[in-house]
Motif scaffolding. Structure first.
Motif: not given
Length: 324
Positions: A46-55, A68-73, A278-280
């Protein structure tokens, strides 16, 4: 009841959007290896607006093999503008309809683990819940899946059925309290597929969204838009004792062409995470429980009753605001 006809899943739709909204590619597969052992696989870059995740998670027996790796830059995951091409180091999902490949790897209890899959669609793609505002959502109900799982130096072939979706939108929306979903790629030996049951409740108890979609022929997707859920059993899972997680629940769905009565029994061995994006909105707080289950029951459509007795996969999502 709504009947959805196939939609073209183009490389442009499959690729990365340049948008502040969260976007993800999601796949799961029910597998069996060459020794007859069942595996479930869940995958969600997933590509977020503030971070990314590989679940990425494998389930077998009472084990949750969490890769899983979360809160990736931002920019850690590499995604192409055209087609599905998302990479995280040597891991990836790539392809374009109807063929995709997935590779994940990592360590579990100090042992190397990897999974490589080839997924070939045996049904067309559909636009999910086309009236839903603010979300672009396409999914393919069923794939034939082949591949191999490696663990501690031993490799076994795997086969099974799977599901894939491409989605863009908000993960958390103010005023939403909880959501529950389940997916059954191979609901029966006769080709029935139930890509999605989904129900979302607001803070005041009213319904934000409800749907149960299925296909009996792979040519059209039927959406029963009236879905009742009876929670029959809950559990407080380790580390999440503040939440009553649904372990067994019954679905009753109706439409002009028939009705569905299904019961889901979930494994207690689940991937469990809090605030994994990280939600906006800095006040956003949420928890998610993901894992396999078993679904039984019937779907009656146009006078024909289809028996459902199959492995399934789903989650429970709980949303709130942070305490100050």
């Amino acid at each position: 009841m709504t009947t959805l006809t196939p939609a073209e899943l183009t490389p442009a739709i499959e690729g990365q959007y340049f948008s502040p909204k969260m976007q993800w590619w999601c796949a799961h597969a029910d597998l069996v290896d060459s020794d007859g052992t069942d595996w479930s696989f869940y995958f969600w870059p997933a590509l977020g607006s503030l971070d990314e995740a590989w679940i990425a998670t494998l389930y077998t027996g009472d084990e949750v093999v969490d890769l899983t790796d979360i809160h990736l830059p931002l920019g850690t995951l590499k995604a192409a503008r055209e087609g599905v091409d998302v990479t995280f180091g040597s891991q990836y999902i790539r392809g374009t309809y109807p063929n995709y490949e997935i590779h994940v790897e990592g360590e579990h209890n100090g042992e190397p683990v990897s999974l490589t899959l080839s997924m070939t669609a045996n049904m067309p793609a559909f636009t999910a819940i086309p009236h839903l505002r603010g979300i672009t959502w396409h999914y393919v109900p069923q794939f034939e899946v082949i591949g191999a799982v490696s663990r501690a130096g031993a490799t076994k072939d795997v086969t099974g059925r799977g599901y894939l979706e491409r989605r863009r939108g908000r993960f958390w929306v103010p005023g939403i309290a909880r959501g529950l979903w389940e997916s059954i790629p191979a609901a029966s030996a006769g080709g029935l597929s139930v890509p999605l049951f989904y129900k979302v409740w607001r803070d005041d108890g009213s319904i934000q969204l409800q749907t149960l979609t299925f296909t009996v022929d792979g040519k059209e997707l039927v959406d029963f838009g009236d879905v009742e859920v009876d929670i029959l059993e809950t559990a407080k899972l380790p580390g999440f004792e503040d939440i009553d997680h649904p372990m067994r629940f019954r679905l009753r769905a109706e439409g002009d062409g028939g009705q569905a009565e299904l019961e889901v029994v979930r494994s207690p061995h689940r991937l469990m995470m809090r605030n994994y994006f990280i939600d906006p909105d800095p006040d956003a707080a949420f928890a998610g429980f993901y894992g396999p289950g078993q679904t039984t029951g019937t779907i009656t459509y146009r006078g024909e009753t289809h028996v459902v007795q199959s492995r399934s996969f789903g989650s429970a999502l709980f949303f709130s605001r942070r305490s100050r």
